[in-house]
Motif scaffolding. Structure first.
Motif: not given
Length: 303
Positions: A53, A57, A59, A61-62, A283
């Motif tokens: 990332h 942001s 993780s 975000l994923y 994402q």
């Protein structure tokens, strides 16, 4: 090194990111260590997808991409950079350097003994990930780059980036969720915005968030410029599968995909795409679509 750890209760209200937290101890380069958080989902012996990332942001975000990949049998690893997410947060801005961030991510690769990595990188995930690809091309087998670049400072940044850099240094209270909201094109719920704010209970946790925009090489004499130039020399020989999946609504990185396609041999013959209705944080806007592009790319380029 002095650091803060975000209390776990700050994350308790997040309902759409329920992965068991994993932690590594990484060297702080001052005689101590820091705790680095990462998501690790899927079979331990499966092909590895490393998702990096960027700013500001984590993780989270994923989250829209992890399950589709795990469902197809991949192992997904998504670290929180030091200073972000559930990772420890050094309190002095001088604690954060480009080189230290590289070394912290490198420690993830080494400690987890990652090989044949498929890298997914966006924003600072690319500034770090592409450098590491150049420095360790043997451990990376495929790359997907989205809304990112590896700048050398030899070309002037565009106005959108310069405006962002100025804002990040002058705003009194750094609005983490507001930055995410402003760089997406879809409507984000209050719960999602709260999740992006969760790692930062107050301004004392935001030294890394504040410093990151200043670490981007913007002049030829930047401390990271020469190393990035050398990285480009290697990337211009990198012939493993490399795909770009930029979005259609990101003024900061627009055009970076064309540069990569021109300079990186591994881009030849790949199904490069522009993802529609996606802002800088594609994402968040189009995570499911980006996961689909990634799966198609990996299926077309099996290890």
């Amino acid at each position: 090194m002095q650091f803060l750890t975000t209390p776990e209760h700050c994350f308790e209200q997040i309902t759409d990111f329920c992965y068991p937290p994993q932690f590594l101890q990484v060297d702080d380069f001052e005689g101590g260590s820091l705790k680095l958080h990462y998501v690790d989902e899927g079979p331990r012996d499966a092909n590895i997808v490393l998702m990096l990332h960027g700013e500001p942001s984590w993780s989270y975000l994923y989250r829209k991409m992890i399950n589709p990949l795990v469902s197809e049998g991949y192992r997904v690893i998504a670290p929180d950079l030091i200073g972000f997410g559930k990772s420890d947060k050094p309190t002095e801005r001088s604690d954060y350097t480009y080189q230290r961030h590289l070394d912290w991510v490198r420690q993830v690769i080494i400690q987890l003994d990652l090989k044949d990595i498929t890298l997914v990188c966006q924003d600072w995930g690319g500034l770090l990930g592409l450098r590491l690809v150049a420095e360790h091309p043997d451990v990376f087998s495929r790359v997907l780059a989205a809304n990112t670049m590896l700048p050398t400072g030899d070309h002037s940044p565009n106005e959108a980036f310069l405006n962002w850099q100025t804002f990040s240094q002058q705003v009194e209270v750094f609005p983490v969720a507001g930055v995410i909201k402003g760089a997406t094109v879809t409507s984000l719920s209050p719960d999602v915005l709260d999740a992006y704010n969760a790692p930062f209970p107050d301004e004392t946790y935001k030294a890394g968030v504040r410093q990151f925009p200043l670490l981007v090489p913007t002049t030829p004499e930047d401390p990271a410029s020469e190393a990035n130039r050398q990285a480009w020399q290697i990337l211009q020989q990198f012939n493993k599968p490399f795909i770009t999946a930029f979005s259609d609504s990101d003024p900061v990185t627009a055009g970076g995909d064309k540069i990569m396609q021109k300079l990186i041999p591994g881009c030849k013959g790949q199904a490069h795409t522009t993802i529609e209705k996606g802002g800088h944080f594609l994402q968040e806007d189009q995570g499911e679509k980006l996961a689909e592009v990634l799966l198609n790319f990996m299926n077309a380029n099996p290890l």
